[in-house]
Design a protein around this motif. Structure first.
Motif, short mmCIF file in Angstrom:
data_model
loop_
_atom_site.label_atom_id
_atom_site.label_comp_id
_atom_site.label_asym_id
_atom_site.label_seq_id
_atom_site.Cartn_x
_atom_site.Cartn_y
_atom_site.Cartn_z
N GLN A 3 58.63 39.99 22.13
CA GLN A 3 57.16 39.86 22.24
C GLN A 3 56.81 39.66 23.76
O GLN A 3 57.54 38.77 24.39
CB GLN A 3 56.71 38.70 21.17
N LEU A 4 55.59 40.16 24.14
CA LEU A 4 54.86 39.94 25.50
C LEU A 4 53.63 39.17 24.79
O LEU A 4 52.73 39.91 24.39
CB LEU A 4 54.78 41.22 26.33
N VAL A 5 53.24 38.13 25.52
CA VAL A 5 51.91 37.74 25.34
C VAL A 5 51.13 37.19 26.48
O VAL A 5 51.78 36.59 27.39
CB VAL A 5 52.08 36.34 24.39
N GLU A 6 50.05 37.86 26.80
CA GLU A 6 49.23 37.39 27.77
C GLU A 6 48.29 36.45 27.35
O GLU A 6 47.87 36.07 26.38
CB GLU A 6 48.25 38.71 28.14
N SER A 7 47.84 35.71 28.66
CA SER A 7 47.01 34.64 28.30
C SER A 7 46.23 34.56 29.75
O SER A 7 46.55 35.01 30.97
CB SER A 7 47.69 33.34 28.15
N GLY A 8 45.03 33.69 29.89
CA GLY A 8 44.62 33.25 31.17
C GLY A 8 43.13 34.03 31.33
O GLY A 8 42.58 33.77 32.65
N GLY A 9 42.88 34.92 30.49
CA GLY A 9 41.58 35.78 30.88
C GLY A 9 40.41 34.92 30.38
O GLY A 9 40.67 33.69 30.07
N GLY A 10 39.17 35.44 30.98
CA GLY A 10 38.13 34.76 30.46
C GLY A 10 36.84 35.26 31.20
O GLY A 10 37.18 36.32 31.76
N LEU A 11 35.60 34.38 31.37
CA LEU A 11 34.45 34.74 32.14
C LEU A 11 34.50 34.21 33.49
O LEU A 11 34.70 33.06 33.56
CB LEU A 11 33.31 34.38 31.26
N VAL A 12 34.32 34.94 34.51
CA VAL A 12 34.25 34.25 35.91
C VAL A 12 33.32 35.29 36.62
O VAL A 12 32.72 36.24 36.37
CB VAL A 12 35.58 34.48 36.45
N GLN A 13 32.65 34.36 37.62
CA GLN A 13 31.50 34.95 38.38
C GLN A 13 32.14 35.90 39.55
O GLN A 13 33.17 35.67 39.93
CB GLN A 13 30.84 33.91 39.04
N PRO A 14 31.49 36.70 39.94
CA PRO A 14 31.92 37.46 41.09
C PRO A 14 32.47 36.76 42.14
O PRO A 14 31.88 35.62 42.67
CB PRO A 14 30.59 38.30 41.39
N GLY A 15 33.56 37.11 42.83
CA GLY A 15 34.03 36.26 43.74
C GLY A 15 35.06 35.29 43.28
O GLY A 15 35.82 34.54 44.20
N GLY A 16 35.10 35.01 42.14
CA GLY A 16 35.84 33.89 41.60
C GLY A 16 37.26 34.44 41.55
O GLY A 16 37.69 35.86 41.66
N SER A 17 38.29 33.49 40.86
CA SER A 17 39.70 33.79 40.59
C SER A 17 40.03 33.63 39.10
O SER A 17 39.65 32.59 38.36
CB SER A 17 40.43 32.89 41.62
N LEU A 18 41.00 34.30 38.72
CA LEU A 18 41.70 34.01 37.44
C LEU A 18 43.35 34.17 37.83
O LEU A 18 43.46 35.01 38.44
CB LEU A 18 41.20 34.93 36.22
N ARG A 19 44.20 33.49 36.90
CA ARG A 19 45.63 34.07 36.92
C ARG A 19 45.89 34.14 35.49
O ARG A 19 45.72 33.38 34.73
CB ARG A 19 46.38 32.69 37.39
N LEU A 20 46.26 35.28 35.24
CA LEU A 20 46.91 35.93 34.05
C LEU A 20 48.41 35.62 34.13
O LEU A 20 49.20 35.64 35.13
CB LEU A 20 46.78 37.40 33.65
N SER A 21 48.95 35.30 32.80
CA SER A 21 50.29 35.07 32.43
C SER A 21 50.76 36.07 31.34
O SER A 21 49.96 36.43 30.69
CB SER A 21 50.54 33.62 32.09
N CYS A 22 51.84 36.54 31.53
CA CYS A 22 52.62 37.16 30.76
C CYS A 22 53.99 36.60 30.36
O CYS A 22 54.93 36.62 31.08
CB CYS A 22 52.67 38.60 31.20
N GLU A 23 54.01 36.02 28.89
CA GLU A 23 55.29 35.30 28.80
C GLU A 23 55.94 36.22 27.55
O GLU A 23 55.64 36.60 26.66
CB GLU A 23 54.79 34.03 28.07
N ALA A 24 57.42 36.18 27.83
CA ALA A 24 58.01 37.08 27.07
C ALA A 24 58.77 36.01 26.16
O ALA A 24 59.26 34.99 26.46
CB ALA A 24 59.30 37.73 27.92
N SER A 25 59.00 36.43 25.01
CA SER A 25 59.98 35.92 24.05
C SER A 25 60.96 36.93 23.31
O SER A 25 60.46 38.02 23.24
CB SER A 25 58.94 35.18 23.01
N GLY A 26 61.86 36.23 23.02
CA GLY A 26 63.04 37.25 22.24
C GLY A 26 63.83 38.00 23.17
O GLY A 26 64.87 38.66 22.86
N PHE A 27 63.61 37.84 24.58
CA PHE A 27 64.20 38.44 25.59
C PHE A 27 64.11 37.65 26.76
O PHE A 27 63.12 37.01 27.06
CB PHE A 27 64.08 39.84 25.36
N THR A 28 64.82 37.92 27.94
CA THR A 28 64.59 37.48 29.12
C THR A 28 64.24 38.51 30.06
O THR A 28 64.56 39.62 30.08
CB THR A 28 65.94 36.74 29.81
N LEU A 29 63.33 37.93 30.91
CA LEU A 29 62.63 38.91 31.68
C LEU A 29 63.35 39.44 33.17
O LEU A 29 62.89 40.36 33.71
CB LEU A 29 61.19 38.62 32.32
#
Length: 123
Positions: A3-29
């Motif tokens: 499984q790959l699970v993304e997180s970290g999305g959301g609503l942000v204003q122009p010029g802002g920042s976000l960090r998305l994560s992609c975490e693996a389970s059931g195997f090593t990346l």
């Protein structure tokens, strides 16, 4: 179960920042190339960035180069996409994908996909 699970999305204003994560389970990346893709409403899914399995090379789509940074933390079995100076045109569902792939490059086809995380850039 792989499984790959993304997180970290959301609503942000122009010029802002976000960090998305992609975490693996059931195997090593650590032997996987990981890519990030996005799909905006009414548009086809497009490739955004990828990191080779040996971390020697990272690649970016032209419109995000210089603003986005992909990185990997094998201890946390997670790949990140740091997104800075976000623009309204970055609004999309972001997906990570993985494939066991040796060497310095990224594959064109991926084996595993996450469910996506929504990023909305709006004032």
């Amino acid at each position: 179960q792989v499984q790959l699970v993304e997180s970290g999305g959301g609503l942000v204003q122009p010029g802002g920042s976000l960090r998305l994560s992609c975490e693996a389970s059931g195997f090593t990346l650590d032997h996987y190339a990981i890519g990030w893709f996005r799909q905006a409403p009414g548009k086809e899914r497009e490739w955004v960035s990828c990191i080779s399995s040996n971390d020697r090379n990272t690649y970016y789509e032209n419109s995000v180069a210089g603003r986005f940074t992909i990185s990997r933390d094998n201890a946390k079995n997670t790949v990140y996409l740091q997104m800075n100076n976000l623009k309204p045109e970055d609004t999309a569902v972001y997906y990570c994908a993985g494939r066991p792939y040796s060497g310095n490059y990224c594959p064109r086809v991926y084996s595993y996909w996450g469910q996506g995380t929504q990023v909305t850039v709006s004032s």
